[in-house]
Design a protein around this motif. Structure first.
Motif, mmCIF file in Angstrom:
data_model
loop_
_atom_site.group_PDB
_atom_site.id
_atom_site.type_symbol
_atom_site.label_atom_id
_atom_site.label_comp_id
_atom_site.label_asym_id
_atom_site.label_seq_id
_atom_site.Cartn_x
_atom_site.Cartn_y
_atom_site.Cartn_z
ATOM 1 N N VAL A 40 0.843 -1.205 0.000
ATOM 2 C CA VAL A 40 0.000 0.000 0.000
ATOM 3 C C VAL A 40 0.873 1.247 0.000
ATOM 4 O O VAL A 40 0.599 2.215 -0.708
ATOM 5 N N ARG A 41 1.943 1.211 0.776
ATOM 6 C CA ARG A 41 2.823 2.377 0.840
ATOM 7 C C ARG A 41 3.474 2.658 -0.510
ATOM 8 O O ARG A 41 3.482 3.792 -0.981
ATOM 9 N N SER A 42 4.015 1.628 -1.146
ATOM 10 C CA SER A 42 4.699 1.852 -2.424
ATOM 11 C C SER A 42 3.722 2.271 -3.518
ATOM 12 O O SER A 42 3.995 3.202 -4.281
ATOM 13 N N GLN A 43 2.578 1.611 -3.595
ATOM 14 C CA GLN A 43 1.609 1.983 -4.625
ATOM 15 C C GLN A 43 0.967 3.332 -4.324
ATOM 16 O O GLN A 43 0.655 4.087 -5.238
ATOM 17 N N LEU B 5 2.441 5.904 -2.919
ATOM 18 C CA LEU B 5 3.388 6.941 -3.349
ATOM 19 C C LEU B 5 3.370 7.113 -4.860
ATOM 20 O O LEU B 5 3.419 8.233 -5.368
ATOM 21 N N ALA B 6 3.277 6.004 -5.582
ATOM 22 C CA ALA B 6 3.229 6.088 -7.046
ATOM 23 C C ALA B 6 1.974 6.818 -7.514
ATOM 24 O O ALA B 6 2.026 7.664 -8.417
ATOM 25 N N VAL B 7 0.844 6.521 -6.894
ATOM 26 C CA VAL B 7 -0.406 7.178 -7.290
ATOM 27 C C VAL B 7 -0.382 8.653 -6.898
ATOM 28 O O VAL B 7 -0.882 9.509 -7.631
ATOM 29 N N MET B 8 0.232 8.982 -5.762
ATOM 30 C CA MET B 8 0.339 10.397 -5.380
ATOM 31 C C MET B 8 1.163 11.170 -6.404
ATOM 32 O O MET B 8 0.856 12.325 -6.711
ATOM 33 N N ASN B 9 2.202 10.548 -6.942
ATOM 34 C CA ASN B 9 2.979 11.197 -8.007
ATOM 35 C C ASN B 9 2.129 11.398 -9.259
ATOM 36 O O ASN B 9 2.254 12.412 -9.945
ATOM 37 N N GLN B 10 1.257 10.439 -9.568
ATOM 38 C CA GLN B 10 0.358 10.593 -10.717
ATOM 39 C C GLN B 10 -0.632 11.734 -10.483
ATOM 40 O O GLN B 10 -0.920 12.515 -11.395
ATOM 41 N N VAL B 11 -1.154 11.832 -9.260
ATOM 42 C CA VAL B 11 -2.085 12.921 -8.938
ATOM 43 C C VAL B 11 -1.376 14.260 -9.073
ATOM 44 O O VAL B 11 -1.894 15.201 -9.683
ATOM 45 N N ARG B 12 -0.175 14.352 -8.517
ATOM 46 C CA ARG B 12 0.600 15.589 -8.593
ATOM 47 C C ARG B 12 0.876 15.948 -10.060
ATOM 48 O O ARG B 12 0.737 17.104 -10.465
#
Length: 155
Positions: A45-48, A50-57
């Motif tokens: 959950v932590r790794s995915q 962070l990846a999704v937060m980068n996509q949102v940003r």
């Protein structure tokens, strides 16, 4: 009524699975599986997340529609809650929501049931950059200072 059934059925399913799996492999291996899935799920959950937060940003920076990355982030958050809940059924659903293809299908199913009337982005105008201008605050040290208390203390 659906929510009531969900809150009634999920614990019953979990209890039945604990009894069946615990009877088949024993108490300690059953508890070990529950703990291992919680730890492994937290790492995933932590790794995915962070990846999704980068996509949102990135979608905000590029002024793209952030709906899908936000929905994926919400599903990852929900899967984390499911993975931390002890049980085999909730772990299965939680791990399923960590698979991007399944999240995509869930997103499309939810989106097909929602009707968005309008969607607009605001246009932010940035002033032109001039390297010869320095934006700063200053204080004139030669100016006369008022006499008396500084204003930070009360009398």
């Amino acid at each position: 009524m659906r929510l009531f059934l969900l809150f009634l059925l999920v614990p019953l399913i979990e209890i039945a699975l604990f009894i069946q799996i615990g009877g088949f492999i024993g108490l300690l291996p059953t508890l070990a599986i529950v703990i291992i899935t919680a730890v492994l799920g937290t790492m995933l959950v932590r790794s995915q997340g962070l990846a999704v937060m980068n996509q949102v940003r990135g979608s905000f920076e590029n002024l793209n529609d952030p709906t899908e990355p936000l929905a994926h982030g919400a599903m990852i958050l929900f899967s984390g809650a499911l993975l931390l809940t002890p049980g085999f059924f909730t772990d299965a659903v939680g791990f399923a929501l960590l698979v991007p293809g399944i999240r995509g299908k869930v997103y499309r199913a939810i989106r097909s049931r929602i009707n968005v009337q309008s969607f607009e982005y605001g246009t932010a105008q940035r002033p032109p950059q001039d390297d010869s201008i320095i934006d700063a605050d200053y204080e004139d040290l030669d100016a006369p200072r008022p006499k008396g208390p500084s204003g930070w203390t009360r009398h």
